[in-house]
Scaffold this active site. Structure first.
Site, short mmCIF file in Angstrom:
data_model
loop_
_atom_site.label_atom_id
_atom_site.label_comp_id
_atom_site.label_asym_id
_atom_site.label_seq_id
_atom_site.Cartn_x
_atom_site.Cartn_y
_atom_site.Cartn_z
N GLU A 176 35.49 -46.15 48.99
CA GLU A 176 35.16 -45.14 47.96
C GLU A 176 36.26 -44.10 47.81
OE1 GLU A 176 31.14 -43.78 48.82
OE2 GLU A 176 30.33 -45.57 47.87
N GLU A 379 28.59 -52.84 48.24
CA GLU A 379 27.48 -52.00 48.72
C GLU A 379 26.44 -51.94 47.62
OE1 GLU A 379 28.24 -48.10 50.32
OE2 GLU A 379 30.08 -48.76 51.27
C1 BG6 Z 1 28.35 -45.13 50.26
C2 BG6 Z 1 29.19 -45.13 51.53
O1 BG6 Z 1 28.63 -44.00 49.52
O2 BG6 Z 1 26.99 -45.04 50.37
C3 BG6 Z 1 28.43 -45.44 52.80
O3 BG6 Z 1 30.28 -46.00 51.41
C4 BG6 Z 1 27.08 -44.78 52.73
O4 BG6 Z 1 29.20 -45.05 53.90
C5 BG6 Z 1 26.31 -45.37 51.57
O5 BG6 Z 1 26.34 -44.86 53.91
C6 BG6 Z 1 24.90 -44.90 51.43
O6 BG6 Z 1 24.86 -43.53 51.43
P1 BG6 Z 1 23.94 -42.70 52.41
O7 BG6 Z 1 24.32 -41.32 52.18
O8 BG6 Z 1 22.56 -43.02 52.02
O9 BG6 Z 1 24.27 -43.19 53.78
#
Ligand code: BG6
Length: 481
Positions: A176, A379
């Protein structure tokens, strides 16, 4: 043949600082993630720089993948994973980031992990830097705001590229990376300023803008140099970028809203991808820097590096979409990295992230139209509170529903003509939340018995979604019910 290609890479994604724990084992040094306390959705995480007695630092132990990797990888294999996205913890290899010799024990750990994955035919997909920076570099020269960070990063890349050149093919440079185009970040940007806060409302001072866009520039140059270095070490490497894509719709068809949405989309979502895929800053970015009064040290040499170091494929995280409005009274919502305006057609998760499966199809098409590069969704997932029943089962139908709808839309995007190589759901095993530091914001197919205060047995259990995803993979995305 179904919608998904035969060699489609189904799997799950994690980050070292959110799963490994063992923060000071076998010579590992502290990273930015290790000095951030736990928060909640309403209380920001704090940056302490040095360890404060009694404070809760969730990354220190995380879910202890460091000592459970064999058991965890066996569970991924049981689900039929074709790939596992993970990151290397930079400070296991170079404890302060400044050493000239790597830490052998750190390298050995990743040798073991890659060997274990190979045993099951699981392809590693490795992020070089996922939301952490050696604290030593932050203390020495404020991390990525200093050009010296580029050489430190390249030294680390050279070490891991050489060491793992026969074990890893798929690499990603910075997780990111465009987070810095949205707001300042200690975690990923690796710099500190007393004005900054993890709270997304904070952080719009001229000095913070200068710091974040400087850090971003050095990361973009470092990424381009890493791509070239990796290809030199092994021409078979496939090296990609990683963008947090928060799709932005205009709130109304008022042209003023449309223009505002376009401006936000360019800076937040497109700027980094444009540099990493096309090899130069787009004109709108240079105008934007001028407009906000930021001067960046972009040298002739940097421009050459950016041009020569474009990525082989484009990857992104996709959780939600948002709206942009010129109306200051439009209802706001929370979200991943940025806030936005509420979309009346969409529901949101418990943490306020708006759920938009069709937006994934739209986004894949949008990115493919722009770059025509292969893509991976690295993701995607739903952060939710799970309850473990007395008999040990966890019924997470809400997660299945979320993932099913996104996979369906990804299939439609492939039908539309997009080239998609793979899909890794976020947090395939429960892990520490990056934004809040909580444990109870769970994404996994595998439940880990641990709570927000760090209490629990760490025992791993299969959720209903575990069995569901196994069928999805076995049917190559055909069987989603
Ligand atoms: C992304 C990141 O923004 O979202 C991860 O690459 C992160 O590291 C994921 O864990 C989910 O976000 P969160 O804040 O729910 O953990």
């Amino acid at each position: 043949m179904g919608l998904f290609p035969d060699n489609f890479l189904w799997g799950g994604a994690t980050a070292a600082n959110q799963i490994e724990g063992a923060w000071n084992a076998d010579g590992k040094g502290p990273s930015t993630a290790d000095v951030m306390t736990a928060g909640t959705k309403d209380t920001p995480r704090l940056i302490t720089m040095d360890f404060v007695e009694g404070a809760n630092y969730p990354s220190r132990e995380a879910v202890d993948f460091y000592h459970h990797y064999k058991e965890d990888i066996a569970l991924f294999a049981e689900m039929g994973f074709k790939t596992f996205r993970m990151s290397i913890n930079w400070t296991r290899i170079y404890p302060t980031g400044l050493e000239t010799e790597p830490n052998e024990k750190g390298l050995q750990f990743y040798d073991n992990v890659f060997d274990e994955l190979r045993k099951y035919g699981i392809e590693p997909l490795v992020t070089l830097s996922h939301y952490e920076c050696p604290l030593g570099m932050v203390k020495e020269f404020n991390g990525w705001t200093d050009r010296r960070a580029i050489d430190c990063f390249l030294r680390y890349c050279e070490t891991v590229f050489n060491r793992f050149k026969d074990k890893v093919t798929y690499w990603l440079t910075f997780n990111e990376i465009n987070g810095l185009a949205m707001h300042p970040s200690f975690l990923g940007g690796g710099f500190y300023s007393p004005e900054m806060s993890m709270n997304m409302d904070g952080g719009a001072t001229p000095e913070l803008d200068r710091l974040r866009f400087t850090a971003l520039h050095y990361q973009l140059v470092a990424s381009a140099k890493a791509v070239q270095l990796g290809h030199k070490i092994n021409p078979g490497f496939k090296i990609g970028n990683m963008i947090c894509h928060i799709t932005t719709y205009p709130y109304t068809c008022n042209p003023a809203d449309v223009l505002k949405a376009q401006e936000q989309d360019r800076i937040s979502n497109c700027l980094c991808g444009d540099v990493q895929c096309r090899g130069e800053y787009p004109p709108y970015a240079l105008k934007f820097f001028k407009k906000i009064g930021v001067q960046i040290d972009i040298t002739k040499e940097d421009k050459k590096e950016l041009k020569a170091g474009t990525v082989d494929y484009y990857t992104f995280s996709y959780y939600m979409s948002t709206c942009t409005s010129t109306d200051p009274n439009a209802a706001k919502l929370r979200g991943n990295l940025i806030k936005g305006v509420k979309n009346p057609y969409l529901e949101a998760s418990e943490w306020g992230w708006q759920i938009d499966p069709k937006g994934l199809r739209y986004t894949l098409n949008k990115i493919y139209d722009r770059y025509e590069k292969p893509m991976m969704v690295v993701e995607n997932g739903l952060g939710a509170v799970d309850t473990q029943e007395e008999d040990g089962t966890i019924h997470d139908s809400y997660r299945i529903d979320y993932l099913k709808k996104h996979i369906e839309e990804m299939g439609k995007a492939i039908e539309d003509g997009c080239e998609v190589w793979g899909y890794t759901t976020w947090g395939c095993i429960d892990l520490i939340s990056a934004s809040t530091g909580e444990m109870k914001k769970r994404y996994g197919f595998i439940y880990v018995d641990k709570d927000n205060d760090g209490k629990g047995t760490m025992e791993r259990s299969r959720k209903d979604s575990f069995y569901w995803y196994k069928k999805v993979i076995a049917s190559n995305g055909e069987q989603l019910d």
